[in-house]
Scaffold this active site. Structure first.
Site, short mmCIF file in Angstrom:
data_model
loop_
_atom_site.label_atom_id
_atom_site.label_comp_id
_atom_site.label_asym_id
_atom_site.label_seq_id
_atom_site.Cartn_x
_atom_site.Cartn_y
_atom_site.Cartn_z
N ASP A 431 0.83 -1.21 0.00
CA ASP A 431 0.00 0.00 0.00
C ASP A 431 0.87 1.27 0.00
O ASP A 431 2.08 1.21 0.27
CB ASP A 431 -0.90 -0.04 1.25
CG ASP A 431 -2.23 0.64 1.06
OD1 ASP A 431 -2.33 1.48 0.14
OD2 ASP A 431 -3.16 0.36 1.84
N ASP A 489 -10.59 1.83 -3.75
CA ASP A 489 -11.05 1.47 -2.41
C ASP A 489 -12.55 1.28 -2.36
O ASP A 489 -13.07 0.79 -1.36
CB ASP A 489 -10.65 2.56 -1.40
CG ASP A 489 -9.37 2.20 -0.67
OD1 ASP A 489 -8.86 1.09 -0.89
OD2 ASP A 489 -8.88 3.03 0.11
C1 DGJ Z 1 -5.91 1.72 1.91
C2 DGJ Z 1 -6.25 0.54 1.06
O1 DGJ Z 1 -6.65 0.95 -0.20
C3 DGJ Z 1 -7.31 -0.28 1.78
O2 DGJ Z 1 -7.73 -1.34 0.97
C4 DGJ Z 1 -6.70 -0.80 3.05
O3 DGJ Z 1 -5.65 -1.68 2.77
C5 DGJ Z 1 -6.22 0.36 3.88
N1 DGJ Z 1 -5.37 1.24 3.16
C6 DGJ Z 1 -5.50 -0.13 5.10
O4 DGJ Z 1 -4.94 0.89 5.82
#
Ligand code: DGJ
Length: 686
Positions: A431, A489
């Protein structure tokens, strides 16, 4: 010498006669096998008139246009200081690759052009200071002249959870410029800039496009110059950089694609090209990610039933998201401390990993290596490792590590290596949840690539997903180092239909993480039918993002049907040809995947908003063989679509067998779906 490159219906012609930098004569539809004499006549006949009040020689549009050629539009390679012409040019051709070396008294520019077998043009520059004084490089873009008919521009804007929102414009004279300053692509990444004949669509129209294969700041533009040239340009965005004597700058590769058959024609080149070097080794497993299921609430007791449910519904990979490492109670702390939190996991992650493996699934783990929380042991021990000032702005309460510092790179490598060595981890969700907010981002991007390369070399079996608060870091350079991207997301299918459609022009579907979320989407609060969520997530690398311990028995059964459907058809879904159908109603989205032998297709017909008219437009298939008969049936994705009709079209009850020509020219009447619903159809040739 005239160079004529041809591949898969594309021609690219460069005139490298004379002393100057080669001129681009044509990039577009294949011109056929031109004899040398024809090429010569073509090149000579391309010389334009000389206009009044202009330079006194015909304007030549070279690979390095600039003031020294009389080009007063945006230059390609721009070096601060006096206007100096490139001279002493030489070219070296090796099959489909041409290397052009251009020299001036203080610099050399080496431009590499390659036309891949799929008809994708790859271009990059290398600029070296060969003088004895520092040189200021202002830009190093790749610039193509376009025919004047390419008047309409499509590019992308967006924001968190709404990535890749298309925007179209018909710029007048001047520059339509998109630049990014995020240190990652960002949610508003222009991603792909397309210039085309006005009205181009997925299935029709002539289009020229660029994409910058780079995970940092980029620039893309279309310029219509009063000189009578329209150009498409792309490259890295950077602040002017000083090259010391002997130093050089290498630009990212610009991926330039032409299509005579609309946006789908771009995918027809880009998908096979990406697949030709893809790192994906095995069928994409159905994935469950824990983020929206439990957020930071980690413990064996909490996750054990989720593991059991996941296995029951056919999940093949279980990914533990954020929250597992030392002190990570919430998103305000602990980034950088990549050891397992013994308060939550007293004996490490072993019991969880064992449960997952015993249930027949692979184990995956979330990390965010480039980031650090001020409240972390790492930041306390190494305040000088931060790239961003600890007193400066936080973003999601976090800061960025200076990964270009070799000590930082080594620390991160060792931590990741230790995790991958201790646990049998099949997959890392990597991430990156903030913009860098620094002006010079290249060292960080290069350090990321180095780190990814080291991790991959040390653990070749481990798959990696590029995630950046969803789809904030999706580009064709990171794709060489990862096996999947987290497309967004949002798991709201209404948003996802659009995001996947547009991201999927460039990125093949097997890379696009697409999960079934809860009925009420966590990102939008909108409620969606299960059938719609299932149909939407089917067309990427399918997964689940939901607390299955709170899902009804009926919905679990639906998920079981769906995972079986996905695994049964994933060969076609992930290796077939992506074909989108243009609908007259913007609320209708038609997306299909057709087998390369045209023997089979799977098609989704989705209605996003209230219909335009009482009766829906028939669905006209695309990409089938007109001369073969296909039996079309509705596919049970696990849950039905909601419709509002007194009777469905009769053919839908038992299916129908028709010639491809009829299915493509006339189409089939569709059920009257309520907004936010989709049906999935399968066409199988007899
Ligand atoms: C942002 C990501 O896009 C989410 O799917 C998740 O992994 C969160 N971060 C976790 O902090």
């Amino acid at each position: 010498m005239i160079h004529h490159f041809r591949a898969a219906g594309v021609s690219f012609v460069l005139d490298s006669r004379g002393a100057g930098v080669p001129a681009i004569l044509h990039w577009g539809r294949d011109l056929g096998a031109l004899a040398d004499a024809d090429l010569l006549t073509f090149a000579e006949a391309s010389t334009p008139a000389v206009s009044p009040s202009s330079i006194d020689s015909p304007l030549r549009f070279s690979v390095l246009p600039g003031l020294a050629d009389g080009w007063s539009g945006r230059p390609a390679v721009d070096i601060a200081g006096p206007t100096v012409a490139w001279d002493r040019v030489s070219t070296r051709r090796d099959g489909a690759v041409l290397e052009i070396s251009s020299e001036r008294v203080d610099a050399t520019a080496t431009t590499t052009l390659e036309l891949t077998p799929q008809g994708v043009l790859l271009v990059a520059h290398r600029v070296r200071n060969v003088g004895d004084r520092p040189l200021t490089l202002v830009s190093a873009d790749v610039v193509f002249p376009l025919p004047e008919r390419a008047r309409e521009v499509l590019d992308f804007a967006g924001l968190w959870s709404r990535e890749r929102r298309p925007q179209r414009t018909q710029p007048g004279h001047g520059v339509w410029l998109r630049e990014t300053r995020h240190g990652r692509g960002g949610h508003d990444d222009p991603f792909l800039m397309v210039a085309g004949v006005p009205g181009f669509s997925f299935r029709s129209g002539e289009v020229w496009s660029t994409h910058v294969a780079w995970s940092g700041d980029t620039r893309q533009f279309v310029e219509r110059a009063a000189l009578g040239r329209t150009v498409l340009g792309a490259g890295e965005r950077f602040d002017p950089v000083t090259l010391a004597p002997g130093e050089q700058y290498t630009s990212p590769t610009v991926v330039a694609t032409w299509s005579g058959e609309g946006l789908d024609g771009l995918s027809d080149r880009l998908h096979p090209w990406v697949r030709s070097w893809s790192t994906i080794r095995s069928p994409r497993p159905v994935t469950l990610n824990t983020w929206e299921a439990v957020y930071f609430d980690h413990s064996l007791e909490r996750l054990e039933p989720l593991v059991a449910r996941a296995a029951e519904v056919g999940v093949e990979r279980f990914v533990l998201d954020d929250g597992w490492f030392q002190g990570r109670l919430d998103d305000r702390r602990a980034l950088g401390d990549w050891t397992v939190d013994l308060a939550k996991w007293p004996t490490g992650l072993h019991p969880l990993a064992a449960l997952v493996e015993d249930a027949g699934m692979q184990f995956g783990l979330w990390v965010e290596p480039e980031m650090v929380s001020v409240d972390s042991d790492l930041a306390r021990a190494h305040p000088d490792w931060l790239l961003t000032s600890a007193e400066g702005l936080t973003w999601r309460w976090q800061h960025v590590l200076d990964v270009a510092n070799p000590a930082v790179e080594q620390y991160l490598f060792e931590r990741i290596d230790a995790l991958l060595t201790e646990y049998r981890i099949a997959y890392l969700k990597w991430d990156h949840n903030r913009d860098l907010l620094v002006s010079t981002t290249r060292p960080q991007v290069e350090a990321l690539y180095r780190l990814l390369d080291r991790v991959r070399a040390a653990h070749p079996g481990v798959e990696i997903e590029s995630c950046a608060s969803g789809g904030g870091r999706i580009d064709l350079e990171i794709l060489r180092r990862v096996d999947r991207v987290w497309t967004s997301d949002t798991n709201d299918p209404l948003e996802r239909q659009r995001i996947q459609r547009w991201t999927g022009i460039v990125v093949p579907p097997e890379y696009l993480g697409s999960h079934v979320g809860d009925a009420r989407a966590h990102t939008t609060g909108r409620v969606a039918e299960l059938g719609f969520r299932l149909a939407t997530a089917l067309f990427g690398h399918a997964g689940i993002e939901s607390d299955l311990t709170r899902v009804s028995a009926a919905d679990l059964a639906a998920l079981r049907t769906w995972t079986a459907l996905f695994t049964h058809h994933r060969g076609l879904l992930h290796h077939g040809r992506t074909v989108r159908v243009d609908s007259a109603d913007p609320a209708v989205m038609i997306h299909s995947v057709v087998a390369h032998d045209l023997g089979e297709a799977i098609c989704s017909y989705a209605v996003l908003e209230g219909a335009d008219a009482a009766l829906a437009e028939p669905l006209r298939f695309a990409g089938l063989d007109p001369d073969r008969r296909y039996t079309v049936t509705a596919v049970d994705v696990g849950a039905p679509a909601m419709s509002l009709q007194d009777a469905p079209p009769p053919w839908l009850v038992e299916g129908v067998t028709l010639l491809g020509s009829v299915l493509m020219q006339v189409g089939l009447p569709m059920p009257l779906l309520s907004p936010g619903n989709a049906v999935v159809l399968r066409a199988v040739a007899s």
